[in-house]
Design a protein around this motif. Sequence first.
Motif, PDB file in Angstrom:
ATOM      1  N   SER A 261       0.962  -1.152  -0.012  1.00 39.94           N
ATOM      2  CA  SER A 261      -0.069   0.035   0.049  1.00 39.94           C
ATOM      3  C   SER A 261       0.896   1.188  -0.010  1.00 39.94           C
ATOM      4  O   SER A 261       1.998   1.192   0.644  1.00 39.94           O
ATOM      5  CB  SER A 261      -0.941   0.032   1.418  1.00 39.94           C
ATOM      6  N   SER A 262       0.394   2.320  -0.751  1.00 37.32           N
ATOM      7  CA  SER A 262       1.274   3.526  -0.632  1.00 37.32           C
ATOM      8  C   SER A 262       0.931   4.170   0.725  1.00 37.32           C
ATOM      9  O   SER A 262      -0.347   3.715   1.555  1.00 37.32           O
ATOM     10  CB  SER A 262       0.767   4.552  -1.526  1.00 37.32           C
ATOM     11  N   GLY A 263       1.958   4.843   1.470  1.00 36.63           N
ATOM     12  CA  GLY A 263       1.312   5.376   2.910  1.00 36.63           C
ATOM     13  C   GLY A 263       1.660   4.368   3.708  1.00 36.63           C
ATOM     14  O   GLY A 263       2.782   3.451   3.918  1.00 36.63           O
ATOM     15  N   ASP A 264       0.659   4.331   4.699  1.00 38.60           N
ATOM     16  CA  ASP A 264       0.586   3.110   5.635  1.00 38.60           C
ATOM     17  C   ASP A 264      -0.579   1.935   5.335  1.00 38.60           C
ATOM     18  O   ASP A 264      -1.784   2.580   5.035  1.00 38.60           O
ATOM     19  CB  ASP A 264       0.203   3.728   7.138  1.00 38.60           C
ATOM     20  N   ALA A 265      -0.451   0.980   5.556  1.00 39.58           N
ATOM     21  CA  ALA A 265      -1.397  -0.013   4.979  1.00 39.58           C
ATOM     22  C   ALA A 265      -2.787  -0.159   5.957  1.00 39.58           C
ATOM     23  O   ALA A 265      -3.594  -0.562   5.418  1.00 39.58           O
ATOM     24  CB  ALA A 265      -0.678  -1.570   5.174  1.00 39.58           C
ATOM     25  N   GLY A 266      -2.316   0.539   7.156  1.00 38.41           N
ATOM     26  CA  GLY A 266      -3.780   0.685   7.766  1.00 38.41           C
ATOM     27  C   GLY A 266      -4.409   1.971   7.980  1.00 38.41           C
ATOM     28  O   GLY A 266      -5.349   1.998   8.600  1.00 38.41           O
ATOM     29  N   VAL A 267      -3.862   3.077   6.942  1.00 40.66           N
ATOM     30  CA  VAL A 267      -4.595   4.114   6.799  1.00 40.66           C
ATOM     31  C   VAL A 267      -5.193   4.376   5.362  1.00 40.66           C
ATOM     32  O   VAL A 267      -4.160   4.444   4.400  1.00 40.66           O
ATOM     33  CB  VAL A 267      -3.523   5.431   6.995  1.00 40.66           C
ATOM     34  N   TYR A 268      -6.304   3.925   5.328  1.00 41.08           N
ATOM     35  CA  TYR A 268      -7.045   4.132   3.945  1.00 41.08           C
ATOM     36  C   TYR A 268      -6.218   2.895   3.141  1.00 41.08           C
ATOM     37  O   TYR A 268      -6.269   2.912   2.032  1.00 41.08           O
ATOM     38  CB  TYR A 268      -6.915   5.386   3.372  1.00 41.08           C
ATOM     39  N   GLY A 269      -5.761   1.845   3.533  1.00 39.28           N
ATOM     40  CA  GLY A 269      -4.703   1.122   3.037  1.00 39.28           C
ATOM     41  C   GLY A 269      -5.362  -0.425   3.069  1.00 39.28           C
ATOM     42  O   GLY A 269      -6.581  -0.612   3.295  1.00 39.28           O
ATOM     43  N   MET A 270      -4.553  -1.301   2.691  1.00 42.55           N
ATOM     44  CA  MET A 270      -4.990  -2.723   2.426  1.00 42.55           C
ATOM     45  C   MET A 270      -5.156  -3.620   3.761  1.00 42.55           C
ATOM     46  O   MET A 270      -5.524  -4.684   3.664  1.00 42.55           O
ATOM     47  CB  MET A 270      -4.008  -3.414   1.394  1.00 42.55           C
ATOM     48  N   ALA A 271      -4.738  -2.934   4.836  1.00 40.64           N
ATOM     49  CA  ALA A 271      -4.855  -3.924   6.037  1.00 40.64           C
ATOM     50  C   ALA A 271      -6.229  -4.180   6.264  1.00 40.64           C
ATOM     51  O   ALA A 271      -6.714  -5.350   6.706  1.00 40.64           O
ATOM     52  CB  ALA A 271      -4.331  -2.907   7.347  1.00 40.64           C
ATOM     53  N   GLY A 272      -7.326  -3.149   6.289  1.00 42.52           N
ATOM     54  CA  GLY A 272      -8.770  -3.368   6.619  1.00 42.52           C
ATOM     55  C   GLY A 272      -9.296  -4.492   5.684  1.00 42.52           C
ATOM     56  O   GLY A 272      -9.890  -5.596   5.982  1.00 42.52           O
ATOM     57  N   PRO A 273      -9.255  -4.448   4.245  1.00 46.67           N
ATOM     58  CA  PRO A 273      -9.779  -5.487   3.251  1.00 46.67           C
ATOM     59  C   PRO A 273      -9.030  -6.726   3.477  1.00 46.67           C
ATOM     60  O   PRO A 273     -10.074  -7.649   3.284  1.00 46.67           O
ATOM     61  CB  PRO A 273      -9.451  -4.812   1.928  1.00 46.67           C
ATOM     62  N   THR A 274      -7.976  -6.683   3.823  1.00 47.42           N
ATOM     63  CA  THR A 274      -7.211  -7.963   3.843  1.00 47.42           C
ATOM     64  C   THR A 274      -7.611  -8.728   5.260  1.00 47.42           C
ATOM     65  O   THR A 274      -8.024 -10.069   5.241  1.00 47.42           O
ATOM     66  CB  THR A 274      -5.866  -7.771   4.066  1.00 47.42           C
ATOM     67  N   TYR A 275      -8.098  -8.187   6.520  1.00 48.19           N
ATOM     68  CA  TYR A 275      -8.382  -8.793   7.501  1.00 48.19           C
ATOM     69  C   TYR A 275     -10.069  -9.205   7.273  1.00 48.19           C
ATOM     70  O   TYR A 275     -10.429 -10.296   7.567  1.00 48.19           O
ATOM     71  CB  TYR A 275      -8.446  -7.829   8.715  1.00 48.19           C
ATOM     72  N   GLU A 276     -10.779  -8.574   6.353  1.00 48.31           N
ATOM     73  CA  GLU A 276     -12.096  -8.731   6.088  1.00 48.31           C
ATOM     74  C   GLU A 276     -12.255 -10.279   5.338  1.00 48.31           C
ATOM     75  O   GLU A 276     -12.898 -11.033   5.580  1.00 48.31           O
ATOM     76  CB  GLU A 276     -12.797  -7.773   5.253  1.00 48.31           C
ATOM     77  N   VAL A 277     -11.217 -10.136   4.320  1.00 47.91           N
ATOM     78  CA  VAL A 277     -10.929 -11.274   3.482  1.00 47.91           C
ATOM     79  C   VAL A 277     -10.650 -12.643   4.315  1.00 47.91           C
ATOM     80  O   VAL A 277     -11.125 -13.514   4.139  1.00 47.91           O
ATOM     81  CB  VAL A 277      -9.933 -11.320   2.288  1.00 47.91           C
TER      82      VAL A 277
END
Length: 342
Positions: A96-112
């Motif tokens: 992710s650009s920036g931080d993965a936990g700030v509007y990044g891929m961390a949330g969608p990944t945990y959901e999956v």
Amino acid sequence: MSEIDTGVAAAEAEASPVGKIMLVGIGPGSVEHMTQRARDAIAEADVVVGYVTYIKLVADLLDGKEVVRKGMTEELDRAVHALEAARAGKKVALISSGDAGVYGMAGPTYEVLFQAGWTPDDPVQLEIVPGASALNACAALVGAPLTHDFCAISLSDLLTPWPVIARRLDAVAYADFVVALYNPKSGRRTRQIVEAQRLFLRHRRPDTPVAIVKSAYRRRQHIEFTTLDKMTDSDIGMLSTVLIGNSSTFVRDGLMVTPRGYANKYDVEQGFETRDGEKAGRSLSTGLLGWLETLQAQHTEGHTVADLARLHRLPVEYIAATLAEPVEVGAVAAVGEAEGEG
């Protein structure tokens, strides 16, 4: 199962590679602003998954890697692909650009992952590698706008209803936060930034400082200083972050600064001497306990709860509940002695 069969099964399990997903925040985009752990994680990875533009930003680090490029709206696909690769025993860097936990891929990944039955005890390991978010990068380029309380709000209504976004904008504008607006405008979403401006002008001065940073630390970086009433005249797009100052923020010599609040306690023009009624290292006289004593005195003098709510711009219910709880005598001095300043 015989002891031999059990031993063979255990050996096969130990021999099976254990997959891992590394959610890597690559920072604003330049390799020199990536953390060492972010670079190491990409180096460890067998597979690198990410949005096309982000893949380009780390292209120099991808030799010998399996690279999976995905589109702008394919976040869930990226997460699914990362999980499938990790289940196959591969190490995956999901960037992710920036931080993965700030509007990044961390949330969608945990959901999956949770949808797939994953738990922290699963053989597939998960690591989040933090990175500098856009608000950090943009703030560093324009001065020190985030030195006091701030928040971030995305204007993207692709997944969030506009009334929710509007309520948040109105609340933080009223509360005098410095605000970083993410996803402010795109080719199809042009009115959101206009509505944000409208809401902010309900509570903020028209000359409130605004900084617009496009492509921070990237090849086409552009910085523009403007004011709240004129910000929609500026060139704003999906690669822009809009920083709106609070009532104390100022711009001087091309730098946007939000004071920390030292002037409330110290006389800056007199060599930082402590102001009358204030004590170094202690809460302000208008801090919580000092304000509570003032509130009680005002109520005793005849001000109604509704009057005090209007005066202090706070909810009536909060004022009523606060007045119902007595202030301990000497509490102001006691808390001052226990607190310090950083």
